[in-house]
Motif scaffolding. Structure first.
Motif, PDB file in Angstrom:
ATOM      1  N   LEU A 294       0.967  -1.225   0.043  1.00 34.27           N
ATOM      2  CA  LEU A 294      -0.206   0.015  -0.072  1.00 34.27           C
ATOM      3  C   LEU A 294       0.780   1.163  -0.022  1.00 34.27           C
ATOM      4  O   LEU A 294       1.903   1.693   1.017  1.00 34.27           O
ATOM      5  CB  LEU A 294      -0.838  -0.104   1.269  1.00 34.27           C
ATOM      6  CG  LEU A 294      -2.193   0.929   1.186  1.00 34.27           C
ATOM      7  CD1 LEU A 294      -3.302   0.356   2.211  1.00 34.27           C
ATOM      8  CD2 LEU A 294      -1.753   2.402   1.424  1.00 34.27           C
ATOM      9  N   VAL A 295       0.865   2.204  -1.152  1.00 32.24           N
ATOM     10  CA  VAL A 295       1.725   3.365  -1.086  1.00 32.24           C
ATOM     11  C   VAL A 295       0.850   4.570  -1.061  1.00 32.24           C
ATOM     12  O   VAL A 295      -0.683   4.506  -1.345  1.00 32.24           O
ATOM     13  CB  VAL A 295       2.351   3.353  -2.408  1.00 32.24           C
ATOM     14  CG1 VAL A 295       3.414   2.034  -2.213  1.00 32.24           C
ATOM     15  CG2 VAL A 295       1.698   3.337  -3.687  1.00 32.24           C
ATOM     16  N   LYS A 296       1.415   5.652  -0.615  1.00 30.20           N
ATOM     17  CA  LYS A 296       0.821   7.011  -0.800  1.00 30.20           C
ATOM     18  C   LYS A 296       1.460   7.840  -1.687  1.00 30.20           C
ATOM     19  O   LYS A 296       2.598   7.943  -1.639  1.00 30.20           O
ATOM     20  CB  LYS A 296       0.948   7.653   0.654  1.00 30.20           C
ATOM     21  CG  LYS A 296       0.296   6.995   1.841  1.00 30.20           C
ATOM     22  CD  LYS A 296       0.505   7.681   3.125  1.00 30.20           C
ATOM     23  CE  LYS A 296      -0.240   7.259   4.369  1.00 30.20           C
ATOM     24  NZ  LYS A 296       0.194   7.859   5.404  1.00 30.20           N
ATOM     25  N   THR A 297       0.910   8.599  -2.594  1.00 30.22           N
ATOM     26  CA  THR A 297       1.392   9.320  -3.720  1.00 30.22           C
ATOM     27  C   THR A 297       0.586  10.606  -3.489  1.00 30.22           C
ATOM     28  O   THR A 297      -0.498  10.526  -3.266  1.00 30.22           O
ATOM     29  CB  THR A 297       1.203   8.729  -5.110  1.00 30.22           C
ATOM     30  OG1 THR A 297       1.458   7.367  -5.093  1.00 30.22           O
ATOM     31  CG2 THR A 297       1.982   9.388  -6.039  1.00 30.22           C
ATOM     32  N   GLU A 298       1.284  11.585  -3.510  1.00 32.76           N
ATOM     33  CA  GLU A 298       0.770  13.070  -3.683  1.00 32.76           C
ATOM     34  C   GLU A 298      -0.205  13.228  -4.655  1.00 32.76           C
ATOM     35  O   GLU A 298      -0.124  12.839  -5.615  1.00 32.76           O
ATOM     36  CB  GLU A 298       1.749  14.297  -3.873  1.00 32.76           C
ATOM     37  CG  GLU A 298       2.641  14.368  -2.755  1.00 32.76           C
ATOM     38  CD  GLU A 298       3.690  15.073  -2.888  1.00 32.76           C
ATOM     39  OE1 GLU A 298       3.685  16.020  -4.006  1.00 32.76           O
ATOM     40  OE2 GLU A 298       4.784  15.100  -2.217  1.00 32.76           O
ATOM     41  N   ILE A 299      -1.660  13.537  -4.354  1.00 30.35           N
ATOM     42  CA  ILE A 299      -2.622  13.611  -5.402  1.00 30.35           C
ATOM     43  C   ILE A 299      -2.129  14.421  -6.510  1.00 30.35           C
ATOM     44  O   ILE A 299      -2.425  13.765  -7.806  1.00 30.35           O
ATOM     45  CB  ILE A 299      -4.059  14.244  -4.816  1.00 30.35           C
ATOM     46  CG1 ILE A 299      -4.463  13.402  -3.664  1.00 30.35           C
ATOM     47  CG2 ILE A 299      -4.918  14.217  -5.933  1.00 30.35           C
ATOM     48  CD1 ILE A 299      -5.475  13.834  -3.070  1.00 30.35           C
ATOM     49  N   GLU A 300      -1.467  15.300  -6.186  1.00 30.41           N
ATOM     50  CA  GLU A 300      -0.895  16.391  -7.666  1.00 30.41           C
ATOM     51  C   GLU A 300      -0.178  15.613  -8.568  1.00 30.41           C
ATOM     52  O   GLU A 300      -0.354  15.537  -9.873  1.00 30.41           O
ATOM     53  CB  GLU A 300      -0.312  17.444  -7.156  1.00 30.41           C
ATOM     54  CG  GLU A 300      -0.188  18.561  -8.169  1.00 30.41           C
ATOM     55  CD  GLU A 300      -0.317  19.882  -7.691  1.00 30.41           C
ATOM     56  OE1 GLU A 300       0.039  20.220  -6.442  1.00 30.41           O
ATOM     57  OE2 GLU A 300      -0.600  20.888  -8.416  1.00 30.41           O
ATOM     58  N   LYS A 301       0.712  14.553  -7.895  1.00 32.72           N
ATOM     59  CA  LYS A 301       1.501  13.637  -8.786  1.00 32.72           C
ATOM     60  C   LYS A 301       0.741  12.615  -9.422  1.00 32.72           C
ATOM     61  O   LYS A 301       0.792  12.322 -10.689  1.00 32.72           O
ATOM     62  CB  LYS A 301       2.632  13.190  -7.763  1.00 32.72           C
ATOM     63  CG  LYS A 301       3.853  13.030  -8.373  1.00 32.72           C
ATOM     64  CD  LYS A 301       4.911  12.557  -7.568  1.00 32.72           C
ATOM     65  CE  LYS A 301       5.671  11.486  -8.196  1.00 32.72           C
ATOM     66  NZ  LYS A 301       6.494  10.755  -6.989  1.00 32.72           N
ATOM     67  N   ALA A 302      -0.148  12.086  -8.443  1.00 26.25           N
ATOM     68  CA  ALA A 302      -0.626  10.768  -8.667  1.00 26.25           C
ATOM     69  C   ALA A 302      -1.668  11.065 -10.056  1.00 26.25           C
ATOM     70  O   ALA A 302      -1.542  10.220 -11.178  1.00 26.25           O
ATOM     71  CB  ALA A 302      -1.780  10.332  -7.768  1.00 26.25           C
ATOM     72  N   VAL A 303      -2.338  12.447 -10.090  1.00 21.25           N
ATOM     73  CA  VAL A 303      -3.359  12.306 -11.435  1.00 21.25           C
ATOM     74  C   VAL A 303      -2.543  12.579 -12.630  1.00 21.25           C
ATOM     75  O   VAL A 303      -3.233  12.815 -13.753  1.00 21.25           O
ATOM     76  CB  VAL A 303      -4.290  13.760 -11.074  1.00 21.25           C
ATOM     77  CG1 VAL A 303      -5.379  13.112 -10.053  1.00 21.25           C
ATOM     78  CG2 VAL A 303      -3.693  15.040 -10.723  1.00 21.25           C
ATOM     79  N   ASN A 304      -1.318  13.053 -12.547  1.00 20.45           N
ATOM     80  CA  ASN A 304      -0.575  13.159 -13.674  1.00 20.45           C
ATOM     81  C   ASN A 304       0.487  12.296 -14.196  1.00 20.45           C
ATOM     82  O   ASN A 304       1.184  12.016 -15.185  1.00 20.45           O
ATOM     83  CB  ASN A 304       0.310  14.444 -13.743  1.00 20.45           C
ATOM     84  CG  ASN A 304      -0.470  15.803 -13.442  1.00 20.45           C
ATOM     85  OD1 ASN A 304      -1.194  15.956 -14.251  1.00 20.45           O
ATOM     86  ND2 ASN A 304      -0.336  16.645 -12.655  1.00 20.45           N
ATOM     87  N   ILE A 305       0.322  10.984 -13.474  1.00 24.44           N
ATOM     88  CA  ILE A 305       1.014   9.633 -13.823  1.00 24.44           C
ATOM     89  C   ILE A 305       0.287   9.025 -14.790  1.00 24.44           C
ATOM     90  O   ILE A 305      -0.861   8.500 -14.783  1.00 24.44           O
ATOM     91  CB  ILE A 305       1.437   8.924 -12.643  1.00 24.44           C
ATOM     92  CG1 ILE A 305       2.272   9.510 -11.646  1.00 24.44           C
ATOM     93  CG2 ILE A 305       2.154   7.318 -13.116  1.00 24.44           C
ATOM     94  CD1 ILE A 305       2.779   8.881 -10.420  1.00 24.44           C
TER      95      ILE A 305
END
Ligand code: ATP
Length: 322
Positions: A294-305
């Motif tokens: 289970l990982v946590k990614t900054e939302i701002e980064k996540a939506v752009n991957i």
């Protein structure tokens, strides 16, 4: 550990099996830790109407195995405006809600990011049957949808073999072919069409002819809706090969049903981690799965991957169905 007293949870975008398991985990983890948990009905649209109710332990009883979402879901144009987002923030502030957990897809996360910018503490749980979010290996609901399609393919295989027919199965996936890809491999489909790979009609017909020559009595073609015209494919196959062909469009049956163990486990883990994250002051994260962690990614980064299509699975499916 910071003292957070009130949080809220909502589901947004298309419904996905496992959303209920995630809601249950958020509510129960919150109450276990002495936090008041509020449920927002009908996504951001309900938030803007103040359609919010306090949840109890019993509010989430008997839902872990149910598809859909007990909170309802909706899409909201108003929430996409700055005025709508400010209004949503004010409604949350008026009730004293400090943290918000949103269970939804890419668009829902983009909305959540706007609320984070306005000072609301937020955590996102990825739930959409499409599996179209690049930062996570899997989204909640995807495995259940793939299982539903694989089950339908198995049933179609029986009748396909009995009559010596081909079956073209249209599944969901306008931009992401993962439902077709996974269910196609699991169902032993001869051909899988996905939006990420250009359709090679010549290969498709040649493969069907090869199967016919060696006496194959079934032929399954799985088509993601965004990849080709299902009915034209059917017509082409009949005309070019002489194999009698039927079309099945699975449609919204793919959204429902009892979530698989995979979806329930990850939904439960993510709901638990979402609340614990808010409790330690974490905010602005999208939860995800990477290599079974289970990982946590900054939302701002996540939506752009960008989502990367797994070509290897497609190659395996093609080789194994010769
Ligand atoms: P699914 O993948 O199942 O379609 P989703 O979360 O991507 O789920 P969307 O319809 O894209 O579904 O988004 C849900 C809601 O999130 C929208 O109705 C809108 O209110 C909000 N939303 C989407 N994009 C944005 C954005 N860029 N800014 C603010 N809010 C947004």
């Amino acid at each position: 550990m910071i003292k957070i007293k009130k949080i809220a949870v909502l589901t947004s975008g298309g419904d996905a099996p496992g959303m209920n398991a995630a809601i249950r985990a958020v509510v129960r983890t919150g109450i276990y830790n002495g936090i008041e948990v509020y449920g927002v009905n009908m996504g951001y649209s309900g938030l803007l109407e103040g359609n919010i109710k306090k949840m109890e332990l019993s509010s989430v009883a008997d839902i872990i195995h149910r598809g859909g979402t007990i909170l309802g879901t909706a899409r909201s144009d108003e929430f996409e405006t700055k005025a709508g987002q400010q209004k949503a923030k004010n409604i949350l502030k008026d009730i004293g809600i400090e943290g918000l957990v949103v269970i939804g897809g890419d668009g829902s996360f983009r909305g959540l990011l706007e609320l984070a910018k306005l000072g609301i503490k937020v955590i996102g749980i990825p739930a959409t049957i499409d599996n179209d979010m690049g930062y996570t290996d899997f989204t909640i609901g995807f495995m259940t949808a793939a299982e539903t399609v694989a089950d339908a393919i198995s049933k179609l295989r029986d009748t396909s073999s009995a009559h010596g027919r081909a079956n073209v199965v249209e599944v969901m996936g306008r931009d992401c072919g993962d439902i077709a890809l996974y269910s196609g491999l699991a169902g032993g489909a001869e051909t899988i069409f996905v939006p990420e790979v250009n359709v090679d009609y010549k290969d498709f017909i040649e493969k069907a002819m090869q199967g016919k020559r060696r006496g194959k009595r079934h032929h399954i073609i799985v088509v993601a809706e965004g990849s080709a015209n299902t009915f034209e494919l059917c017509k082409m196959l009949e005309e070019e090969t002489g194999i009698e062909t039927r079309v099945t469009v699975l449609g919204h049956v793919q959204r429902g049903g009892t979530p698989t163990v995979f979806d329930r486990i990850w939904a439960s883990r993510m709901g638990y981690v979402a609340v614990n994250s808010l409790m330690v002051g974490d905010s602005g994260f999208a939860l995800g799965i990477r290599c079974n962690e289970l990982v946590k990614t900054e939302i701002e980064k996540a939506v752009n991957i960008k989502k990367i299509f797994n070509k290897e699975i497609l190659e395996i499916a093609e080789i194994l169905s010769i």
